[in-house]
Design a protein around this motif. Structure first.
Motif, mmCIF file in Angstrom:
data_model
loop_
_atom_site.group_PDB
_atom_site.id
_atom_site.type_symbol
_atom_site.label_atom_id
_atom_site.label_comp_id
_atom_site.label_asym_id
_atom_site.label_seq_id
_atom_site.Cartn_x
_atom_site.Cartn_y
_atom_site.Cartn_z
ATOM 1 N N MET B 1 39.254 47.005 -36.115
ATOM 2 C CA MET B 1 38.188 47.621 -35.303
ATOM 3 C C MET B 1 38.763 48.151 -33.985
ATOM 4 O O MET B 1 38.572 49.305 -33.618
ATOM 5 N N SER B 2 39.525 47.285 -33.268
ATOM 6 C CA SER B 2 40.105 47.712 -32.008
ATOM 7 C C SER B 2 41.048 48.878 -32.212
ATOM 8 O O SER B 2 41.089 49.806 -31.396
ATOM 9 N N LEU B 3 41.813 48.864 -33.331
ATOM 10 C CA LEU B 3 42.797 49.920 -33.575
ATOM 11 C C LEU B 3 42.122 51.282 -33.725
ATOM 12 O O LEU B 3 42.584 52.280 -33.161
ATOM 13 N N ASP B 4 41.020 51.335 -34.464
ATOM 14 C CA ASP B 4 40.325 52.616 -34.652
ATOM 15 C C ASP B 4 39.869 53.187 -33.305
ATOM 16 O O ASP B 4 40.050 54.369 -33.012
ATOM 17 N N ARG B 5 39.267 52.331 -32.499
ATOM 18 C CA ARG B 5 38.764 52.798 -31.203
ATOM 19 C C ARG B 5 39.913 53.176 -30.289
ATOM 20 O O ARG B 5 39.831 54.119 -29.519
ATOM 21 N N LEU B 6 41.003 52.443 -30.419
ATOM 22 C CA LEU B 6 42.166 52.705 -29.585
ATOM 23 C C LEU B 6 42.758 54.085 -29.877
ATOM 24 O O LEU B 6 43.095 54.843 -28.961
ATOM 25 N N THR B 7 42.868 54.426 -31.126
ATOM 26 C CA THR B 7 43.438 55.725 -31.468
ATOM 27 C C THR B 7 42.544 56.854 -30.962
ATOM 28 O O THR B 7 43.020 57.894 -30.520
ATOM 29 N N GLN B 8 41.238 56.616 -30.989
ATOM 30 C CA GLN B 8 40.308 57.659 -30.513
ATOM 31 C C GLN B 8 40.393 57.866 -29.004
ATOM 32 O O GLN B 8 39.990 58.902 -28.490
ATOM 33 N N LYS B 9 40.888 56.875 -28.317
ATOM 34 C CA LYS B 9 40.908 56.943 -26.847
ATOM 35 C C LYS B 9 42.130 57.682 -26.301
ATOM 36 O O LYS B 9 42.217 57.920 -25.095
ATOM 37 N N GLN B 10 43.095 58.012 -27.154
ATOM 38 C CA GLN B 10 44.310 58.655 -26.638
ATOM 39 C C GLN B 10 43.974 60.030 -26.063
ATOM 40 O O GLN B 10 43.272 60.830 -26.678
ATOM 41 N N ASN B 11 44.474 60.283 -24.856
ATOM 42 C CA ASN B 11 44.240 61.570 -24.200
ATOM 43 C C ASN B 11 45.157 62.653 -24.767
ATOM 44 O O ASN B 11 46.183 62.357 -25.400
ATOM 45 N N SER B 31 49.064 50.380 -25.228
ATOM 46 C CA SER B 31 48.709 51.158 -26.433
ATOM 47 C C SER B 31 49.954 51.601 -27.188
ATOM 48 O O SER B 31 49.966 51.595 -28.426
ATOM 49 N N VAL B 32 50.983 51.998 -26.461
ATOM 50 C CA VAL B 32 52.238 52.384 -27.125
ATOM 51 C C VAL B 32 52.784 51.198 -27.915
ATOM 52 O O VAL B 32 53.187 51.327 -29.079
ATOM 53 N N LEU B 33 52.779 50.023 -27.283
ATOM 54 C CA LEU B 33 53.256 48.829 -27.989
ATOM 55 C C LEU B 33 52.403 48.559 -29.233
ATOM 56 O O LEU B 33 52.928 48.201 -30.302
ATOM 57 N N ALA B 34 51.097 48.765 -29.093
ATOM 58 C CA ALA B 34 50.206 48.531 -30.239
ATOM 59 C C ALA B 34 50.460 49.544 -31.346
ATOM 60 O O ALA B 34 50.504 49.197 -32.531
ATOM 61 N N MET B 35 50.623 50.815 -30.958
ATOM 62 C CA MET B 35 50.879 51.856 -31.966
ATOM 63 C C MET B 35 52.202 51.587 -32.689
ATOM 64 O O MET B 35 52.310 51.768 -33.910
#
Lengths: 322, 288
Positions: B1-11, B31-35
């Motif tokens: 769930m967090s991953l989907d929202r995180l990818t959408q937040k990238q500028n 976010s880079v570490l997560a990606m």
């Protein structure tokens, strides 16, 4: 993210609306008016009380943007650390009723990173409908570099949130508390909360190293369009601003000049405003802190004044004659 | 769930905001570490490019583009593997950390205090890290710097005496700043003699940074952290408590944040994603 140019743009935009927010019919040099009203409890009667106080100051906010800045620090059940959310909601509704184009609540706590969790624990989500939609976490708001017009500390610049810089009116909604370093924390000290922790850290320790009293005066100078409303219904005495005990003072103190409002609060608390460093710095002249030079509306100070306990380190702040 | 929202937040510039708006270093580094942890290499590459563009001449990172000074977020960038960030860039970040202490630990400050007849208080016996230069050291930035240096020490050929020394000093700093109850707050153990309470998030951060510590106090703080874990509803705090307890093998089996916990900010989403990835053996903070 703003830049110097961005800050200039924000500042310029603010200047153009300043006169519109000043009380109607009063010249800029008029003595400050401070209103004291009794308020026994945090209940529904606050909505009418707050609206009456704001209207008495004839603020023209129609079509303007208003930012309410409560004091939200930490949460301890049963404590009186934070501005009560019912009072903030009463002001929110009052400004909307007075025609403000936007009213937002904004704060940047200096100790806790999860601002919304803190606001939830302090009751803001429960009391303010749609709180999250109307709230700005100033710690991570877009920020601009600002060089205050008057500088008292050794900081040559501040990074400040655009939400506050861009507001037509900043309403400092402080808690009436003693403070173990400055004697009292009121509407002016409350502006520490607009300094973004995302930039300066948790706590905003740079302000302490640069001089607390001087930085409070700097921030006061950085925001010329303010209204102050101090929550003294239940304040804090003793080892404030966090570890003190509740003090029922039963008052709200409000006005367009934060220096005059805070000086009046000090007298209510039996604290000598002339001993509070930031008040003397910001006032520039002691005459401005003299009660005879402040137009007092509502309850006379002597009928509501009640001594707030002071810890040994701050007893020199005690007002010897009320 | 967090991953989907995180990818959408990238500028569009490759970085991430805290919630919305312009990119900041902290959300982008996490976010880079997560990606990287979940194999989203293209998103990570764009984030890395943004991070590199923000690097300052002194080797550190500002918290965002508007700020003209390096600060605490340098520790987060130092967690990015050098082969991805660039070895020179990474080395500069580590050097910046090694050269930074709280103002109270500087020679000039100590000399002034000595000349004024003031003995240093016990909690200033070891240097930590400040949020920004020319301010005192605090628990948060010290914990993050320790995580970065601990990871650095684990990299083959990267361990130096200086890294080991700052790790030891930083851990002493944290132990000195432990609240009487056994947890940590922002770093103020008492105010004018009155003991101060601990916070869940800083307790988790300190425990994560004290991974491998055999200090007796740590055992007491694990009990405090487990109590916080059961009681608190802050996503940020739950993230750090999970990391902190996990660092000591003390996270209750099968623990997951309760339904209704909201991961609102990008750092909250990113660290939640990192914790999930760590459970599958991809932990950017330390080698399990």
């Amino acid at each position: 993210m703003g830049t110097i140019a961005g800050a200039a743009a924000v500042s310029s935009a603010c200047r153009s609306s300043r006169e519109a927010v000043r009380p109607r019919g009063l010249p800029a040099s008029a003595p400050a008016t401070v209103t004291i009203v009794r308020a026994a409890a945090y209940d529904q009667s606050l909505y009418a009380t707050v609206r009456r106080v704001l209207e008495s100051h004839r603020l023209n906010v129609r079509g303007r943007s208003v930012v309410l800045k409560p004091n939200l620090v930490e949460f301890e059940p049963g404590s009186s650390i934070n501005t009560n959310p019912l009072l903030v909601h009463a002001a929110f509704e009052a400004f909307r009723g007075m025609g403000a184009a936007s009213v937002r609540i904004a704060e940047g706590p200096g100790h806790r990173r999860d601002t919304l969790d803190l606001a939830d624990a302090a009751g803001y989500f429960k009391i303010v409908p749609g709180f999250e939609d109307n709230f700005v976490d100033l710690n991570v708001d877009e920020a601009s570099r600002v060089y205050p017009r008057r500088q008292f500390s050794r900081l040559e610049k501040f990074y400040l949130p655009n939400t506050v810089l861009g507001a037509d009116l900043l309403v400092s909604m402080a808690k009436m508390k003693t403070h173990h370093w400055t004697g009292a924390t009121l509407s002016m000290k409350n502006l520490f909360g607009v300094v973004p922790s995302g930039i300066y850290g948790w706590p905003k320790n740079v302000l302490h190293w640069a001089g607390i009293n001087e930085c409070i005066a700097d921030l006061h100078a950085a925001f010329p369009r303010q209204f102050a409303m101090v929550d003294g219904i239940i304040g804090m005495q003793g080892n404030g601003p966090i570890q003190g005990t509740a003090k029922n003072a039963g008052v709200l103190v409000a006005g367009s000049d934060p220096v005059a409002v805070d000086a009046t609060c000090c007298r209510v608390m039996h604290i000598d405003p002339l001993r509070v460093g930031y008040l003397r710095i910001a006032a520039g002249t002691d005459d401005r802190l003299d009660g005879r030079n402040i137009i007092q509306a509502g309850e006379p100070i002597e009928t509501v004044a009640t001594p707030f306990e002071l810890i040994p380190q701050t007893r020199s702040y005690r007002l010897e004659k009320s | 769930m967090s991953l989907d929202r995180l990818t959408q937040k990238q500028n569009a510039d490759g970085g991430w905001p805290y919630r919305r708006g312009s990119s900041w270093t902290e959300p982008t580094a996490y976010s880079v570490l997560a990606m990287l942890a979940v194999g989203e290499s293209e998103r990570a590459r764009r984030g890395l490019r943004w991070l590199r563009s923000m690097r300052r001449a002194d080797g550190g990172w500002p918290v965002c583009a508007a700020v003209d000074e390096s600060g605490w977020t340098t520790a987060l960038v130092a967690l990015v593997p050098p082969e991805l960030l660039g070895s020179d860039v990474h080395r500069g970040a580590v050097e910046w950390l090694l050269g930074t202490t709280g103002e109270e630990s500087t020679l000039v400050y100590r000399l002034r205090q000595y000349l004024a007849g003031n003995a240093p208080p016990p909690d200033q016996s070891a240097p930590g890290w400040p949020w920004v230069p020319r301010a005192a050291a605090w628990v948060g930035p010290t914990a993050l710097a320790l995580l970065a240096l601990d990871r650095e020490q684990e990299r083959p050929g990267s361990s130096t005496k200086e890294v080991a020394m700052r790790l030891a000093e930083g851990r002493t700093f944290l132990l000195n700043r432990m609240c009487r109850c056994g947890g940590w707050n922002h770093g103020s153990v008492n105010a004018l003699g009155y003991p101060a309470d601990a916070y869940p998030e800083t307790t988790g951060m300190a425990l994560a940074a004290l991974r491998g510590s055999s200090a007796e106090q740590v055992q007491r703080s694990l009990a405090v952290a487990r109590q916080f874990l059961a009681d608190c509803r802050s996503a940020d705090a739950l993230n750090w408590l999970r990391l902190g307890l996990n660092a000591h093998g003390a996270l209750p089996d099968g623990f997951a944040p309760a339904d209704g916990i909201q991961f609102r900010t990008v750092p909250e989403m990113a660290i939640d994603t990192l914790i999930s990835a760590a459970g599958q053996g991809r932990n950017p903070f330390w080698i399990s």
